[in-house]
Design an enzyme around this catalytic site. Structure first.
Site, PDB file in Angstrom:
ATOM      1  N   ASP A  93       1.209   4.073   0.942  1.00 17.63           N
ATOM      2  CA  ASP A  93       2.330   3.165   0.638  1.00 17.63           C
ATOM      3  C   ASP A  93       3.638   3.946   0.672  1.00 17.63           C
ATOM      4  OD1 ASP A  93       3.788   0.946  -0.120  1.00 17.63           O
ATOM      5  OD2 ASP A  93       3.280   1.123  -2.245  1.00 17.63           O
ATOM      6  N   ASP A 132       5.143  -5.827   9.334  1.00 16.41           N
ATOM      7  CA  ASP A 132       5.427  -4.953   8.195  1.00 16.41           C
ATOM      8  C   ASP A 132       4.109  -4.583   7.515  1.00 16.41           C
ATOM      9  OD1 ASP A 132       6.858  -3.511   6.311  1.00 16.41           O
ATOM     10  OD2 ASP A 132       7.533  -5.255   5.181  1.00 16.41           O
ATOM     11  N   GLU A 182      12.514   0.068  -0.610  1.00 15.52           N
ATOM     12  CA  GLU A 182      11.606  -1.081  -0.715  1.00 15.52           C
ATOM     13  C   GLU A 182      11.036  -1.211  -2.121  1.00 15.52           C
ATOM     14  OE1 GLU A 182       7.771  -3.287  -0.591  1.00 15.52           O
ATOM     15  OE2 GLU A 182       8.158  -1.223  -1.220  1.00 15.52           O
ATOM     16  N   ASP A 201      10.294   5.291   1.058  1.00 14.33           N
ATOM     17  CA  ASP A 201      10.450   5.596  -0.365  1.00 14.33           C
ATOM     18  C   ASP A 201       9.133   5.347  -1.083  1.00 14.33           C
ATOM     19  OD1 ASP A 201      10.803   2.767   0.027  1.00 14.33           O
ATOM     20  OD2 ASP A 201      11.623   2.623  -2.006  1.00 14.33           O
TER      21      ASP A 201
END
Length: 490
Positions: free
Chosen positions: A157, A218, A191, A127
Site C-alpha cells: 500500500d 487505481d 492519499e 505516501d
C-alpha cells in the site's frame, strides 16, 4: 382439490426445472486472453522483472509518511524519493513529460500515436501510513526479504503500484514501444490523508486542460487467495464502484447547571437518544447492481448449491442477503453504514454540559447520496435541539463503471490481462468499501477500476496499515508481468 394439487405440482416441477436449467447453464462471461505476448519470453524482460524487486526494496527505505498533522511531514524524504525515481528510471524521464503537482505528486504523460483515442490514467500513491516500530518484528523501512516475502511499510500500500508501473514502462521503452493511446501516470503523495493536494489537484489540472480519460485504473482489488467462500481457485477482485464518504457531527444542546438538580432532559440524554434511534433504524439492506454483476462473474465458480443461488437471484435473493449479513464485510456491502467514532461532553463530573457531540462516519452506497442520508437522519432523530454539521473531506459514491460494451473497455482489458497470466483465475467485480484517490476522477470519467496485480490472503490483508506489512516476491513478478502486458495492449 385434485386439480389444484395437480396444478401446484406442475408449477413446482416447472420451477425446479427452471432453477436447475439456469444453474447448469450458468457460465462465466467469456473474455479471451491476449495471444501476442512473445515479448515476455526474452532475457531482457526477465532482467527488468528481477530489477523490480531491487527497486521496490530501495523505494521502501524512503519514509514518505503522511501524518494527519501536515507539519509533521518530512518533505526531504518526499524529495529524495522523487530523485530516486529520476535516477532509477532513466528511459521514463527521458521520454515522458513529467509535471509536479503541488511539488510532490507526479503526473507523467506518455504520448500515444493516435490522438483520436481518449487517454487513460493509471495511478497509485507513494505516501504511507505511520508505523509503531516497536510492534514490528522486522525493520519497517528496509525492504528486508525473508522466506520469499519483502517486508516494509508501503510494500502493498501502495509502492508496488508506483514502482511496478514505472519499471514496466522502462522495459517497454527499452524495446522501443510507443502506446497507441496517450497514457497518464498519476502518483499521489497524500492519499493516506485525503488526496486533496495530490489526486484532487490532478483532476483539476485535467479539467483545466480538457482531458477526459477513457478510463482510470487505481489501487483497490487484488488476486485474492482463499478469501471468497466456496471458491478454491484465486479470485481477481476488480473494484467497479466505491462507497461515498462523509462524517457528520451531531451537536446536542440543553440547559446546564449543577448535577444535583438536573433538568428532565440534558444535552447528553438528547444525544444518547439520537444515537439509539440511529442504531435502531439502520439504512435498508439489499443487493446492489454491483453485487448482481459480481455474482454473474464469480457465481459459476461456486459449489452447486451456492451456484444455484447465484444463478437464480430472482428466487434466492433473501437467502444470499441473509448469508452476507453474517459477516461485517458482507453486511457493509449491503447498505450505507453509519458508525459513531467520537463522543465528547462535559468538563467536570458535577457540571451538566450544555453541549454534547458525536461524530458519525458514513460509507455511502452508490444508490444513496449525501443529501439523501442527511435528510433521512434528520427524520429519524426528530429533535430541533440537535444540529448536524458535515465535516470536511466528504465524497459522493462513485458511479458504477461499465463492464461490457465500448464503455467497459478498461474492465475488459484488465480481465484479458489477468486471463493471460492465468486463464483459470476467477473474476469478481465488487464494491470498494474504503476510499481511494480514484474517487476524485469521477469528475472526468465514468469508468474507474480499482485493481493491483498482487496476491493477497486474509493474513496479508490484516497487515495493510498494520504491523509487518509485506508482499510476496511472486506478487512483485506478477505485477511486472501484468503491467507490461496491459500497457502494451492499450
Amino acid at each position: 382439490m385434485k386439480k389444484i394439487i395437480g396444478g401446484i405440482a406442475i408449477l413446482l416441477i416447472a420451477l425446479v426445472s427452471v432453477v436447475i436449467w439456469r444453474t447448469v447453464s450458468f457460465k462465466e462471461p467469456v473474455i479471451e486472453p491476449f495471444k501476442d505476448i512473445e515479448f515476455t519470453n526474452s532475457e531482457l524482460y526477465k532482467k527488468f522483472q528481477d530489477e523490480l524487486i531491487t527497486k521496490l526494496q530501495k523505494s521502501i527505505t524512503y519514509k514518505t509518511i503522511s501524518y494527519q498533522d501536515a507539519s509533521l511531514r518530512d518533505t526531504k524524504e518526499f524529495q529524495r524519493f522523487i530523485e530516486f525515481l529520476k535516477k532509477s528510471f532513466p528511459f521514463v524521464h527521458n521520454n515522458l513529460e513529467l509535471k509536479l503537482i503541488n511539488q510532490y505528486t507526479l503526473l507523467y504523460k506518455w504520448q500515444g500515436r493516435n490522438s483520436n483515442l481518449k487517454p487513460v490514467v493509471l495511478m497509485g500513491h507513494y505516501d504511507v501510513v505511520p508505523v509503531s516500530e516497536k510492534e514490528w518484528t522486522v525493520p519497517p523501512f528496509e525492504g528486508k526479504i525473508i522466506d520469499q516475502y519483502m517486508y516494509g511499510r508501503g510494500t502493498i500500500d501502495d509502492k508496488i503500484t508506483v514502482i511496478g508501473l514505472l519499471q514496466s514502462v522502462e522495459y517497454l521503452l527499452s524495446i522501443n514501444h510507443q502506446p497507441e493511446r496517450t497514457i497518464y501516470f498519476s502518483f499521489g503523495h497524500d492519499e493516506e490523508i485525503g488526496g486533496v493536494e495530490g489526486a484532487k489537484a490532478v483532476v483539476s489540472y485535467l479539467q483545466q486542460n480538457q482531458i477526459f480519460p477513457e478510463f482510470v485504473m487505481d489501487e483497490g482489488g487484488a488476486i485474492t487467495i482463499g478469501m471468497v467462500p466456496g471458491v478454491e481457485k484465486p479470485v481477481a477482485t476488480i473494484g467497479i464502484s466505491e462507497k461515498g464518504y462523509v462524517s457528520i457531527k451531531l451537536i446536542a444542546t440543553g440547559r446546564g447547571g449543577h448535577s444535583s438538580t438536573p433538568p428532565e432532559d440534558t444535552a447528553v440524554t438528547r444525544l444518547v437518544r439520537a444515537l439509539n434511534k440511529l442504531q435502531e433504524n439502520p439504512f435498508p439492506y439489499g443487493l446492489t447492481d454491483v453485487q448482481r454483476t459480481m455474482f454473474r462473474y464469480v457465481g459459476p465458480n461456486f459449489p452447486f448449491v451456492q451456484k444455484m443461488a447465484a444463478a437464480n437471484l430472482w428466487l434466492f435473493r433473501p437467502v444470499i442477503e441473509s448469508i452476507l449479513k453474517k459477516s461485517d464485510t458482507g453486511r457493509a456491502s449491503l447498505h450505507t453504514t453509519m458508525t459513531p467514532t467520537i463522543l465528547k461532553a462535559g468538563i467536570k463530573e458535577n457540571i451538566i454540559p450544555t453541549e454534547a457531540e458525536a461524530v458519525i462516519n458514513l460509507r455511502i452506497l452508490p444508490e444513496d447520496s449525501i443529501d439523501g442520508i442527511i435528510n433521512r437522519i434528520k427524520k429519524i432523530i426528530q429533535d430541533d435541539n440537535i444540529r448536524i454539521e458535515i465535516l470536511p473531506f466528504s465524497s459522493e459514491p462513485s458511479p458504477v463503471s461499465a463492464v461490457e460494451g465500448e464503455e467497459g473497455l478498461g474492465f475488459q482489458l484488465i480481465v484479458k490481462t489477468i486471463k493471460t497470466i492465468n486463464n483459470d483465475y476467477a473474476i469478481a467485480p465488487y464494491l470498494v468499501l474504503g476510499a481511494t484517490d480514484s474517487r476524485y476522477f469521477k469528475e472526468v470519467t465514468k469508468n474507474i477500476y480499482r485493481f493491483v496485480p498482487m496476491y493477497l490472503n486474509e493474513e496479508d490483508m490484516h497487515r495493510m496499515h498494520g504491523n509487518d506489512e509485506r508482499i510476496s516476491l511472486e506478487s512483485i513478478k506478477t505485477a511486472f508481468q501484468f503491467y507490461a502486458i496491459f500497457i502494451k495492449n492499450l
